[in-house]
Design a protein around this motif. Structure first.
Motif, PDB file in Angstrom:
ATOM      1  N   LYS A 192       0.835  -1.203   0.000  1.00  0.00           N
ATOM      2  CA  LYS A 192       0.000   0.000   0.000  1.00  0.00           C
ATOM      3  C   LYS A 192       0.875   1.261   0.000  1.00  0.00           C
ATOM      4  N   THR A 193       1.924   1.222   0.781  1.00  0.00           N
ATOM      5  CA  THR A 193       2.808   2.382   0.904  1.00  0.00           C
ATOM      6  C   THR A 193       3.537   2.658  -0.404  1.00  0.00           C
ATOM      7  N   CYS A 196       1.176   4.179  -2.860  1.00  0.00           N
ATOM      8  CA  CYS A 196       0.943   5.581  -2.510  1.00  0.00           C
ATOM      9  C   CYS A 196       2.073   6.454  -3.056  1.00  0.00           C
ATOM     10  N   HIS A 199       2.072   6.740  -6.879  1.00  0.00           N
ATOM     11  CA  HIS A 199       0.992   7.591  -7.392  1.00  0.00           C
ATOM     12  C   HIS A 199       1.210   9.062  -7.048  1.00  0.00           C
ATOM     13  N   GLU A 201       1.452  10.629  -4.196  1.00  0.00           N
ATOM     14  CA  GLU A 201       0.753  11.215  -3.054  1.00  0.00           C
ATOM     15  C   GLU A 201       1.681  11.333  -1.852  1.00  0.00           C
ATOM     16  N   ASN A 207      -3.578   8.453   3.093  1.00  0.00           N
ATOM     17  CA  ASN A 207      -3.391   8.259   1.651  1.00  0.00           C
ATOM     18  C   ASN A 207      -3.067   6.807   1.316  1.00  0.00           C
ATOM     19  N   ALA A 208      -2.220   6.182   2.127  1.00  0.00           N
ATOM     20  CA  ALA A 208      -1.806   4.805   1.847  1.00  0.00           C
ATOM     21  C   ALA A 208      -2.936   3.814   2.072  1.00  0.00           C
ATOM     22  N   TYR A 211      -5.172   2.274  -0.911  1.00  0.00           N
ATOM     23  CA  TYR A 211      -4.625   1.465  -2.000  1.00  0.00           C
ATOM     24  C   TYR A 211      -4.744  -0.035  -1.721  1.00  0.00           C
TER      25      TYR A 211
END
Length: 318
Positions: A192-193, A196, A199, A201, A207-208, A211
């Motif tokens: 996920k990180t 993030c 993308h 962000e 934010n993470a 995803y």
């Protein structure tokens, strides 16, 4: 499930070569210049350790050549992975345990080199276990069917299916273990990180969180690709006697690792339909090896990723 697979292929603003590994209450991230290990301590704080990337391919440029670099990357990833796991276990351990008899004997013999020896022994044992369970055992079991299957290709296909089944049973079984479940959650946090960051962000938990836990450029996908490629490569050599077959299986491992690495590298940086099709089985397997993390686990993954980011963003792009 389908939406999560599609989310894994959402076109990012840039694709990074940064990769990672889930640890015991932590995450390791490897960037172009540094390795960062973030571990949640028993008191709740996050401990961050950084060290420079030290690859043998930096000394011998031919090891960076396509189809050769795959084996180098695999061995080095295992060494870094085991070292990181040992470190995370030390950080998270609440109480210092008294060294066992074997530990004391090794410390007496190797002194300050004991940790390095333990790491290399762990890698050797892991390779031995992998070869025995996923290479030799499927070949041995398939040999009982050679009187019923006349085609060499058929025998190799059956061997490949058995290998994949053993792997799936193994992964699914360990996923039910409490400690492994936590590791798989950190695996999800790692993915996920990275999503993030790719993308564009800001690296925050909020934010993470949105995803997917699936990522095309994952070690799980690489391992699965190795198994598929092995079916094709082994089929080229027919079905010789057991001894020669076992020798060929071991000798050809660097070739298979090299081919699999190049395929995984292509799918990791391509947005084509072909890349998505090739990546699909590995992403499905990640449904087992990754789980939704909580916010505290995302915090750890974010700290690890921040630890390897370079000022020049272009330096970590494929």
């Amino acid at each position: 499930m389908i939406s999560k697979i599609k989310d894994a292929f959402n076109k990012p603003k840039h694709k990074t070569s940064i990769g990672g590994q889930a640890l015991i209450e932590g995450v390791m991230m490897k960037g172009p210049k540094e390795i960062a290990i973030a571990v949640r301590e028993p008191n709740g704080n996050i401990k961050l350790k950084k060290e420079p990337v030290n690859s043998v391919s930096s000394k011998y440029s031919f090891l960076k050549l396509p189809f050769i670099r795959g084996s180098v990357v695999l061995i080095e990833a295992m060494i870094v992975g085991v070292k990181s796991l040992m470190y995370s276990a030390e950080v998270y351990e609440v109480e210092e345990e008294e060294p066992g008899v074997i530990d004391k004997a090794l410390e007496k013999i190797f002194k300050d080199k004991t940790e390095d020896i333990m790491i290399y022994l762990s890698v050797i044992l892991s390779l031995f276990f992998t070869i025995l369970l996923f290479i030799l055992a499927p070949s041995y079991l398939t040999n009982f069917l050679k009187t019923k299957i006349s085609s060499n290709l058929g025998l190799n296909l059956v061997e490949g299916v058995i290998r994949v089944l053993i792997f799936l049973i193994y992964v699914y079984s360990i996923s039910k273990m409490k400690d492994v479940k936590r590791v798989f959650e950190y695996h999800g946090a790692e993915h996920k990180t990275i999503h993030c960051y790719e993308h564009g962000e800001e690296l925050t938990v909020e934010n993470a969180r949105k995803y997917t836990t699936l990522h095309p450029r994952c070690g799980t996908s690489f391992i699965f690709m190795v198994m598929i490629v092995s079916i094709l490569v082994f089929s080229l050599f027919g079905w010789p006697n057991p001894l020669l077959r076992f020798i060929l299986r071991i000798i050809l491992l660097p070739v298979i690792a090299g081919i699999s690495y190049e395929i995984n590298k292509y799918t990791g940086r391509s947005d084509s339909k072909l890349a998505q099709i090739v990546s699909y089985p590995g992403l499905m397997l990640q449904k087992i090896t990754t789980s939704e993390p909580d916010d505290s686990q995302l915090e750890v993954a974010i700290e690890a990723l921040k630890g390897v980011l370079v000022e020049d963003k272009e330096a970590d792009i494929w």
